[in-house]
Scaffold this motif. Structure first.
Motif, PDB file in Angstrom:
ATOM      1  N   ALA A 127      28.132  42.202  46.255  1.00 55.15           N
ATOM      2  CA  ALA A 127      27.214  41.919  47.367  1.00 55.15           C
ATOM      3  C   ALA A 127      27.744  40.788  48.241  1.00 55.15           C
ATOM      4  N   PHE A 128      28.247  39.722  47.630  1.00 56.49           N
ATOM      5  CA  PHE A 128      28.772  38.608  48.423  1.00 56.49           C
ATOM      6  C   PHE A 128      30.052  39.019  49.151  1.00 56.49           C
ATOM      7  N   GLU A 129      30.910  39.797  48.489  1.00 57.52           N
ATOM      8  CA  GLU A 129      32.138  40.251  49.140  1.00 57.52           C
ATOM      9  C   GLU A 129      31.838  41.199  50.299  1.00 57.52           C
ATOM     10  N   ALA A 130      30.793  42.008  50.168  1.00 60.46           N
ATOM     11  CA  ALA A 130      30.394  42.906  51.256  1.00 60.46           C
ATOM     12  C   ALA A 130      29.939  42.126  52.485  1.00 60.46           C
ATOM     13  N   ARG A 131      29.585  40.869  52.289  1.00 56.89           N
ATOM     14  CA  ARG A 131      29.140  40.008  53.385  1.00 56.89           C
ATOM     15  C   ARG A 131      30.256  39.077  53.871  1.00 56.89           C
ATOM     16  N   GLY A 132      31.486  39.340  53.429  1.00 54.24           N
ATOM     17  CA  GLY A 132      32.635  38.603  53.946  1.00 54.24           C
ATOM     18  C   GLY A 132      33.030  37.361  53.171  1.00 54.24           C
ATOM     19  N   HIS A 133      32.465  37.155  52.003  1.00 58.91           N
ATOM     20  CA  HIS A 133      32.803  35.989  51.180  1.00 58.91           C
ATOM     21  C   HIS A 133      33.746  36.431  50.059  1.00 58.91           C
ATOM     22  N   THR A 134      34.403  35.478  49.423  1.00 64.95           N
ATOM     23  CA  THR A 134      35.134  35.780  48.197  1.00 64.95           C
ATOM     24  C   THR A 134      34.266  35.279  47.049  1.00 64.95           C
ATOM     25  N   ALA A 135      34.276  35.995  45.939  1.00 64.39           N
ATOM     26  CA  ALA A 135      33.424  35.624  44.816  1.00 64.39           C
ATOM     27  C   ALA A 135      34.161  35.836  43.505  1.00 64.39           C
ATOM     28  N   VAL A 136      33.908  34.929  42.574  1.00 70.95           N
ATOM     29  CA  VAL A 136      34.477  34.979  41.232  1.00 70.95           C
ATOM     30  C   VAL A 136      33.314  34.862  40.260  1.00 70.95           C
ATOM     31  N   ALA A 137      33.363  35.628  39.168  1.00 72.06           N
ATOM     32  CA  ALA A 137      32.252  35.627  38.212  1.00 72.06           C
ATOM     33  C   ALA A 137      32.646  34.997  36.886  1.00 72.06           C
ATOM     34  N   ALA A 138      31.651  34.374  36.247  1.00 66.76           N
ATOM     35  CA  ALA A 138      31.804  33.817  34.906  1.00 66.76           C
ATOM     36  C   ALA A 138      30.589  34.234  34.087  1.00 66.76           C
ATOM     37  N   GLY A 139      30.809  34.482  32.794  1.00 65.30           N
ATOM     38  CA  GLY A 139      29.735  34.951  31.925  1.00 65.30           C
ATOM     39  C   GLY A 139      28.952  33.863  31.234  1.00 65.30           C
ATOM     40  N   HIS A 192      33.940  30.612  49.351  1.00 69.56           N
ATOM     41  CA  HIS A 192      34.396  30.980  48.012  1.00 69.56           C
ATOM     42  C   HIS A 192      33.241  30.664  47.059  1.00 69.56           C
ATOM     43  N   ILE A 193      32.676  31.701  46.416  1.00 70.50           N
ATOM     44  CA  ILE A 193      31.453  31.557  45.628  1.00 70.50           C
ATOM     45  C   ILE A 193      31.722  31.814  44.147  1.00 70.50           C
ATOM     46  N   LEU A 194      31.200  30.933  43.300  1.00 69.98           N
ATOM     47  CA  LEU A 194      31.236  31.107  41.852  1.00 69.98           C
ATOM     48  C   LEU A 194      29.883  31.661  41.416  1.00 69.98           C
TER      49      LEU A 194
END
Length: 195
Positions: free
Chosen positions: A36-48, A19-21
């Protein structure tokens, strides 16, 4: 300067999903990184920004964080320290447009795993989270030898970093670098050298 995070999936050897921030003030880069991270099988959440990232870290657990160094408000190094206080097991990598040895030393001192100079693709970022022996294996598996930047490129990047730190003031930058102002102006008139 924007990092290039390729969205194409890669063949991986038994990678564990994490799980990547992702924290970056550039919306396009944030979205590209998440994909890009999700395409590699990870979950990702973004913050501005840092405040949004800290709010997310208070309500969700992350395994990894990828932070832009230069953002309005708190910079990536300050944010990394605050995130690691909230989540002591969090692994952090910082992306910067102006790589420098002092930044890398300070980042490692506070617990950041690595500082990568932009542009860095998703594979490079994910590799930065790997144990040192995996990095050595990946380097050995990589096509072609490690590409060492030229002296001109290193000099250009150093001048750009110092110029940025001096707020674009050429006279002050020349003084910090210990060179004549005209010499600095000549160097700045050249285009950035290629590797």
């Amino acid at each position: 300067m924007m990092s290039t995070l390729s969205e194409r999936p890669i063949a991986t050897s038994a990678r564990v999903s994490t799980h990547i921030l992702v924290v970056d003030d550039d919306l396009m880069h944030r979205n590209r990184a998440v994909r890009a991270f999700e395409a590699r099988g990870h979950t990702a959440v973004a913050a501005g920004d840092a405040e949004e990232a800290l709010a997310l870290a208070r309500s969700d657990r992350f395994d990894r964080a990828v932070l832009d160094m230069r953002m309005p408000g708190r910079d990536g190094l300050d944010l990394a320290q605050r995130l690691m206080k909230l989540q002591p097991d969090l692994d952090v990598v910082i992306l910067t447009g102006y790589g420098s040895i002092p930044l890398a030393v300070e980042a490692i001192r506070v617990g950041v795993l690595d500082v990568l100079t932009k542009p860095a693709d998703a594979d490079q970022v994910l590799l930065a989270f790997e144990p040192e022996e995996r990095k050595v294996e990946a380097a050995a598996e990589a096509e072609g030898p490690y590409e060492v930047p030229t002296l001109d490129k290193v000099e250009w990047e150093h001048i750009q970093r110092v110029l940025s730190d001096c707020g674009g003031n050429i006279t002050k930058t020349a003084k910090v670098l210990g060179i004549h102002r005209r010499s600095l102006q000549r160097k700045l008139q050249r285009y950035a050298p290629h590797r």
